[in-house]
Design a protein around this motif. Structure first.
Motif, PDB file in Angstrom:
ATOM      1  N   ARG A 154      45.630  39.704  26.815  1.00 25.76           N
ATOM      2  CA  ARG A 154      44.454  39.555  25.531  1.00 25.76           C
ATOM      3  C   ARG A 154      44.067  38.232  25.072  1.00 25.76           C
ATOM      4  NH1 ARG A 154      47.890  42.892  19.852  1.00 25.76           N
ATOM      5  NH2 ARG A 154      47.347  44.387  21.052  1.00 25.76           N
ATOM      6  N   GLU A 155      45.036  36.758  25.601  1.00 20.45           N
ATOM      7  CA  GLU A 155      44.348  36.305  24.922  1.00 20.45           C
ATOM      8  C   GLU A 155      43.667  35.024  25.885  1.00 20.45           C
ATOM      9  OE1 GLU A 155      48.571  34.635  24.690  1.00 20.45           O
ATOM     10  OE2 GLU A 155      49.344  35.164  22.095  1.00 20.45           O
ATOM     11  N   GLY A 156      43.399  35.871  26.584  1.00 21.43           N
ATOM     12  CA  GLY A 156      42.748  35.523  28.058  1.00 21.43           C
ATOM     13  C   GLY A 156      42.948  34.595  28.779  1.00 21.43           C
ATOM     14  N   ASP A 157      44.493  34.304  28.958  1.00 20.47           N
ATOM     15  CA  ASP A 157      45.802  33.723  29.544  1.00 20.47           C
ATOM     16  C   ASP A 157      45.662  34.488  31.028  1.00 20.47           C
ATOM     17  OD1 ASP A 157      47.201  32.800  31.160  1.00 20.47           O
ATOM     18  OD2 ASP A 157      48.439  32.343  29.619  1.00 20.47           O
ATOM     19  N   THR A 158      44.330  34.105  32.414  1.00 20.39           N
ATOM     20  CA  THR A 158      44.234  34.779  33.061  1.00 20.39           C
ATOM     21  C   THR A 158      45.802  34.334  33.744  1.00 20.39           C
ATOM     22  OG1 THR A 158      42.253  34.437  32.907  1.00 20.39           O
ATOM     23  CG2 THR A 158      42.689  35.421  35.140  1.00 20.39           C
ATOM     24  N   THR A 159      46.226  33.558  33.746  1.00 22.66           N
ATOM     25  CA  THR A 159      47.669  33.171  34.709  1.00 22.66           C
ATOM     26  C   THR A 159      48.370  34.051  34.711  1.00 22.66           C
ATOM     27  OG1 THR A 159      46.903  30.880  35.338  1.00 22.66           O
ATOM     28  CG2 THR A 159      49.049  31.225  35.224  1.00 22.66           C
ATOM     29  N   ASP A 160      48.677  33.946  34.179  1.00 26.53           N
ATOM     30  CA  ASP A 160      50.279  34.923  32.820  1.00 26.53           C
ATOM     31  C   ASP A 160      50.070  36.572  32.828  1.00 26.53           C
ATOM     32  OD1 ASP A 160      51.912  32.993  32.199  1.00 26.53           O
ATOM     33  OD2 ASP A 160      51.679  33.649  29.031  1.00 26.53           O
ATOM     34  N   LEU A 179      39.856  41.711  34.189  1.00 24.28           N
ATOM     35  CA  LEU A 179      39.211  41.029  35.459  1.00 24.28           C
ATOM     36  C   LEU A 179      37.930  41.063  35.648  1.00 24.28           C
ATOM     37  CD1 LEU A 179      41.995  40.486  38.390  1.00 24.28           C
ATOM     38  CD2 LEU A 179      41.238  39.020  36.989  1.00 24.28           C
ATOM     39  N   VAL A 180      37.497  42.688  35.865  1.00 26.06           N
ATOM     40  CA  VAL A 180      36.279  42.509  35.168  1.00 26.06           C
ATOM     41  C   VAL A 180      35.646  41.933  33.843  1.00 26.06           C
ATOM     42  CG1 VAL A 180      34.364  44.645  34.961  1.00 26.06           C
ATOM     43  CG2 VAL A 180      36.020  44.803  37.325  1.00 26.06           C
ATOM     44  N   ARG A 181      36.012  42.399  33.623  1.00 22.43           N
ATOM     45  CA  ARG A 181      35.976  42.082  31.454  1.00 22.43           C
ATOM     46  C   ARG A 181      35.766  40.494  31.722  1.00 22.43           C
ATOM     47  NH1 ARG A 181      39.037  45.206  29.103  1.00 22.43           N
ATOM     48  NH2 ARG A 181      40.439  43.535  29.372  1.00 22.43           N
ATOM     49  N   GLN A 182      36.341  39.352  32.294  1.00 23.62           N
ATOM     50  CA  GLN A 182      36.282  38.324  32.295  1.00 23.62           C
ATOM     51  C   GLN A 182      35.514  37.670  33.591  1.00 23.62           C
ATOM     52  OE1 GLN A 182      38.129  37.680  29.719  1.00 23.62           O
ATOM     53  NE2 GLN A 182      39.101  35.582  30.649  1.00 23.62           N
ATOM     54  N   ASN A 226      33.254  53.477  38.676  1.00 24.59           N
ATOM     55  CA  ASN A 226      32.511  52.661  37.250  1.00 24.59           C
ATOM     56  C   ASN A 226      32.884  51.162  37.443  1.00 24.59           C
ATOM     57  OD1 ASN A 226      30.856  54.489  36.525  1.00 24.59           O
ATOM     58  ND2 ASN A 226      32.831  55.460  34.839  1.00 24.59           N
ATOM     59  N   LEU A 227      34.338  50.601  37.830  1.00 28.15           N
ATOM     60  CA  LEU A 227      34.624  49.096  37.684  1.00 28.15           C
ATOM     61  C   LEU A 227      33.969  48.631  39.031  1.00 28.15           C
ATOM     62  CD1 LEU A 227      38.416  49.929  36.964  1.00 28.15           C
ATOM     63  CD2 LEU A 227      36.691  48.325  34.998  1.00 28.15           C
ATOM     64  N   LEU A 228      33.953  49.570  39.865  1.00 28.68           N
ATOM     65  CA  LEU A 228      33.552  48.732  41.568  1.00 28.68           C
ATOM     66  C   LEU A 228      31.877  48.109  40.975  1.00 28.68           C
ATOM     67  CD1 LEU A 228      34.849  50.968  44.550  1.00 28.68           C
ATOM     68  CD2 LEU A 228      35.192  47.910  43.693  1.00 28.68           C
ATOM     69  N   LEU A 229      31.074  49.548  40.488  1.00 26.65           N
ATOM     70  CA  LEU A 229      30.077  48.773  39.719  1.00 26.65           C
ATOM     71  C   LEU A 229      29.406  47.607  38.997  1.00 26.65           C
ATOM     72  CD1 LEU A 229      27.836  52.445  39.061  1.00 26.65           C
ATOM     73  CD2 LEU A 229      27.992  50.714  41.033  1.00 26.65           C
ATOM     74  N   ALA A 230      30.509  47.856  37.913  1.00 22.05           N
ATOM     75  CA  ALA A 230      30.798  46.750  37.291  1.00 22.05           C
ATOM     76  C   ALA A 230      30.625  45.236  37.912  1.00 22.05           C
ATOM     77  CB  ALA A 230      31.118  46.800  35.749  1.00 22.05           C
ATOM     78  N   ALA A 231      31.668  45.782  39.060  1.00 19.63           N
ATOM     79  CA  ALA A 231      32.480  43.749  39.661  1.00 19.63           C
ATOM     80  C   ALA A 231      31.746  43.968  40.267  1.00 19.63           C
ATOM     81  CB  ALA A 231      34.219  44.485  39.988  1.00 19.63           C
ATOM     82  N   ASP A 232      30.284  44.550  40.592  1.00 22.53           N
ATOM     83  CA  ASP A 232      29.119  43.856  41.080  1.00 22.53           C
ATOM     84  C   ASP A 232      29.377  44.913  43.094  1.00 22.53           C
ATOM     85  OD1 ASP A 232      26.353  43.398  42.171  1.00 22.53           O
ATOM     86  OD2 ASP A 232      27.088  41.443  42.189  1.00 22.53           O
ATOM     87  N   ALA A 233      29.904  45.395  43.058  1.00 22.75           N
ATOM     88  CA  ALA A 233      30.363  45.686  44.959  1.00 22.75           C
ATOM     89  C   ALA A 233      29.650  47.869  44.541  1.00 22.75           C
ATOM     90  CB  ALA A 233      31.884  46.172  45.117  1.00 22.75           C
TER      91      ALA A 233
END
Lengths: 349, 564
Positions: free
Chosen positions: A107-113, A145-148, A177-184
């Motif tokens: 939610r906070e965009g902290d990918t590491t966490d 991750l797809v959203r990011q 659908n996520l694979l599609l969105a993730a260009d796969a």
């Protein structure tokens, strides 16, 4: 003094026991109040009630977890994280706690966490339905991750999910659908087609497979899937649009194999006419018009049948005109889009 | 059963052993009393303020005022000695009343402090627990017919148990009692204090569980430059400590000067004002440990933490100066946690991300205010180490606490407990001054070695030297390392008897050896030992035959005169 110890312990024990019992009762009463408030949509009321419950049962993991969830629902993320962190410090391998911390990180965009806690949740302990919960945690992480736009990491999560899909078809659809969105699209197509083996007429699977095939430039398969999806009740705008484009590509591509020369010439002429029409719709680009005019004497059906190089030239110019006009004048029709895709496929493989 | 118990009577024990056994029992009883005290506070809070974390507005506004009236009446009419925190009363028992604390005071403190804290007065349970423990110890000591010295020592033993049980921190309790109540490291008392503190804490944990009063967070220092922020915390904490002390002391002095009848209403007025504050910030009511915990876990913004610190200073000042029974320990920690949390939040705002968590700053803030307000610097450091369970926190704690302590010392000469004692008309020994007073030593008074003579010298030779130096005695160094006085008059008698050729050692060897002194000993030791001897030898600690100086009664008196 020794003799007085026994009654002193007895009195103190009774007093504390009585108080503890009362505390337990109060904690439960406040827990019920919290649930009532939550159901009534009173988020602050739920938080207040759970804080009061926790006062009488300090350190109780269930109340702490419920309070942290309530704080999260009330938008008090910082406080919620503090409570989840407390639970995490007590039980670092807890799946439910880690997934909540992962959600806060996301939610906070902290990918590491987010990565750290989601992975803890994937590998953590779950009291109920551990496999399902681990899969859901991975799915949530992949969604984030797809959203990011972090497709590389998203693939790392989606590939194991695709390899171990549950019976539940909705998960299959989402992974596809996520694979599609993730260009796969290739992996997405495999996922959708594996789902279609179980539910042949699932409209979402058919639409997904159509979209994957479309992105893979397999317009014949895409058109077929889209047609089956429409027959199964799928009626999304993008589905209709891509179905129309795929059909136009199939109808207008002069480079398709095993086409008769007359048909190839007709399709090239059609592309020439289309690009001419686009130039009329858009403010004139003199250089293109001059080129079209110069080419006009050679763009006859007979010449086009006889000389495949003229077909190449016509299609190249048409592609560049549609591309340029599209940039300047906005949306194009499915036929224009098809012309673009044909050009891109042929001239920019 | 009574007969069987009588048969099981313990064998006669030396008083020192009995004292330790008594310390254990006092610890247990004090622990039990404190458990009941804490439950009583919770019951009264539930009954008066309700079970919600933050009480309803009408309760917050009215309950402290109404209970203030009742408490004042009880204190004025039944338990007049229950006023105040309990620390000074325990010191007074030790230094003024030969360890006597009436049982009535114990009951009064228990009842009135439980009501006051339970009704939302901004006070804590630790200091009253300390007094309850001391009072029980005093009662037991008297019942067992201990000597006056032991009864005087027994009060701090009980105090340590009470504090350890209330705060669930035995090391802090031991150090606080030594630093603030006894003032010196007495070997006799130390063992008993430790035994009672540990047993009190064990009993408390047995019944109330080992849940800490607040959850300490992990401390981690990755950037040494962050120590500057801890130094800033020391400065701000020192200023906050001063603000509290400068508010409490003059206001209390003025309130004490008012007619006696006003003491019936002072707690009620204080309660009403606290109620008004509580309408905006109910967190300031009672001890507030749950809110310390919340502050340590990022549940408030820095500006709200700063506001809470200010409001708590005011609320505690109101409760305490009005004579409402209750302690300063918990409010001090509350103010410290809020100041620490606010500094962390502000630091984050100005400097960006900090390595230290808000909880770590709040924790160090507690120690800082403890050092600044209560002026117990050693306790303040060890308390934070004990509560956090982390030794790595010691560096920032020491920096921050020292700064706050020095600021407090610079702008407030006497500690809060010393001034409170004076306001109550009892001049108690200042532990701070006692710790820091310059004690004269033997090296300050001694004279260079003179008059020493070897045991092998003959009586005739010694008399010749005596005549030459006009001397009436010699310090005779025997081969065994002992020193004796060899009077010249005695030697003359030996010479008259024809023993002038004998060595002094063989002639005077049977004289009583003198007590020897060392240069680093306190001067009063010399005073105790000198008796009728003309001088005493001061010898080297590594070689008792090496005389490094002498001291006489005249030298001692001259040194004391110089000291004045």
């Amino acid at each position: 003094m020794f003799a007085a110890l026994v009654p002193a312990f007895g009195v103190t024990g009774s007093v504390t026991q009585l108080y503890r019992e009362h505390e337990r009762q109060l904690a439960q009463e406040w827990r019920v109040q919290a649930e009532i408030a939550r159901r009534a949509g009173d988020r602050d009321g739920a938080v207040h009630a759970l804080q009061s419950a926790l006062r009488f049962s300090p350190g109780d993991a269930t109340y702490t977890f419920a309070l942290a969830r309530a704080l999260l629902e009330a938008g008090r993320t910082v406080e919620a994280r503090a409570y989840f962190r407390t639970l995490w410090e007590r039980e670092p391998g807890s799946g439910p706690v880690n997934i909540e911390l992962g959600r806060i990180g996301a939610r906070e965009g902290d990918t590491t966490d987010a990565m750290r806690y989601y992975h803890n949740a994937i590998e953590g302990s779950w009291r109920e339905e551990p496999e399902t919960n681990r899969r859901l945690a991975r799915l949530e992480l992949a969604r984030y991750l797809v959203r990011q736009g972090d497709f590389t990491r998203a693939h790392a999560e989606l590939i194991p999910l695709a390899a171990d899909l549950p019976e539940n078809i909705s998960t299959t659809i989402e992974v596809g659908n996520l694979l599609l969105a993730a260009d796969a699209p290739d992996r997405a197509r495999t996922v959708f087609e594996s789902g279609l083996k179980r539910q042949r007429r699932n409209s979402a699977l058919l639409a997904g497979a159509g979209e994957a095939a479309f992105q893979l430039r397999d317009y014949a398969a895409a058109a077929a899937y889209f047609a089956r999806a429409r027959a199964a009740g799928e009626d999304s705008e993008s589905g209709r649009e891509h179905a129309a484009i795929a059909t136009e590509v199939l109808r207008g591509d002069p480079f398709q194999r095993r086409l008769r020369a007359a048909e190839r010439a007709r399709r090239a002429r059609q592309a020439y006419d289309r690009s001419l029409a686009r130039l009329d719709q858009c403010p004139p680009a003199e250089a293109f018009r001059e080129q079209l005019d110069a080419m006009r004497p050679r763009v006859t059906l007979r010449a086009l049948q006889r000389d495949s190089e003229i077909v190449e030239e016509v299609m190249d110019l048409s592609y560049r005109i549609v591309l340029a006009v599209g940039d300047r004048c906005g949306p194009v029709t499915p036929a224009d889009e098809a012309l673009l895709l044909i050009g891109r496929q042929h001239f920019e493989p | 059963v009574t007969t069987r118990l009588r048969q099981l009577r313990l064998p006669e024990l030396p008083e020192a052993h009995l004292f330790l056994l008594l310390a254990l029992l006092i610890g247990i009883f004090a622990g039990l009393a404190v458990v009941c005290f804490r439950v009583a506070i919770e019951w009264s809070r539930l009954a008066l303020l309700g079970s919600a974390l933050e009480p309803a507005w009408y309760r917050a506004l009215l309950v402290p005022a109404i209970s203030g009236l009742v408490i004042a009446a009880i204190v004025q009419l039944i338990f007049p000695t229950a006023r105040g925190s309990g620390v000074n009363q325990t010191k007074a028992a030790m230094y003024v009343y030969d360890g006597f604390i009436p049982f009535r005071t114990v009951v009064g403190k228990f009842v009135t402090a439980a009501m006051a804290i339970g009704s939302g007065h901004s006070l804590g349970p630790e200091d009253p627990s300390l007094q309850v423990g001391a009072g029980l110890a005093s009662v037991f000591g008297r019942k067992l017919g201990l000597s006056r010295d032991r009864i005087r020592l027994i009060a701090p033993v009980g105090a340590a148990a009470g504090l350890a049980a209330a705060f669930n921190a035995p090391i802090t309790a031991v150090l606080f009692v030594i630093e603030e109540v006894i003032g010196t490291w007495s070997a006799v008392a130390l063992g008993a204090i430790i035994v009672s503190a540990v047993s009190g804490a064990v009993v408390s944990q047995w019944f109330l569980g080992d849940q800490p009063l607040f959850r300490a967070t992990a401390y981690h220092l990755s950037e040494p430059t962050e120590l500057l922020l801890y130094a800033a915390l020391g400065l701000i904490g020192g200023a906050a400590s001063l603000a509290f002390v400068k508010l409490v002391l003059p206001v209390r002095a003025r309130l004490l000067a008012l007619p006696t009848w006003t003491r019936y209403v002072q707690p009620a007025v204080a309660g009403l004002l606290i109620g008004v504050i509580a309408l905006r910030a109910p967190q300031v009511m009672s001890a507030g440990y749950e809110f310390i915990d919340a502050a340590m876990h990022d549940q408030y913004t820095w500006s709200f933490l700063a506001l809470l610190a200010v409001l708590k200073i005011v609320a505690t000042g109101l409760s305490f100066t009005s004579g409402t029974p209750g302690g300063l320990f918990a409010p001090t920690l509350f103010i410290g946690a809020m100041v620490g949390g606010a500094v962390a939040g502000l630091g984050r705002l100005v400097l960006g991300d900090l390595a230290g968590s808000t909880g770590a700053y709040a924790l160090i803030g507690m120690g800082t205010l403890f050092a600044g307000i209560l002026r117990a610097p050693i306790t303040s450091v060890f308390m934070i180490i004990e509560v956090s369970g982390s030794y790595s926190i010691v560096l920032p704690v020491m920096i921050s606490n020292t700064i706050a302590y020095l600021i407090s010392r610079r702008f407030q000469r006497h500690s809060i407990f010393d001034v409170l004692g004076e306001q109550d008309g009892i001049v108690l020994p200042s532990m701070e001054e006692q710790r820091e007073s310059a004690v004269p030593h033997i090296e300050d008074a001694m004279e260079p070695p003179a008059g020493a003579i070897d045991a092998a010298v003959t009586v005739d030779a010694a008399l010749e030297r005596a005549d030459a130096e006009s001397r009436e005695w010699f310090l005779l160094n025997l081969l065994s390392g002992k020193w004796v006085i060899a009077p010249v008059a005695g030697m003359r008698e030996l010479q008259a008897e024809g023993k002038g050729a004998l060595s002094i050692g063989s002639a005077m060897g049977l004289a009583t050896p003198l007590p020897v002194l060392y240069a680093d000993q306190r001067l009063d030791t010399a005073l105790e030992l000198i008796a009728d001897h003309p001088v005493l030898p001061i010898v080297h600690r590594a070689n008792r035959r090496q005389l490094i100086g002498i001291i006489s009664l005249a030298h001692i008196l001259a040194s004391y005169r110089r000291g004045k």
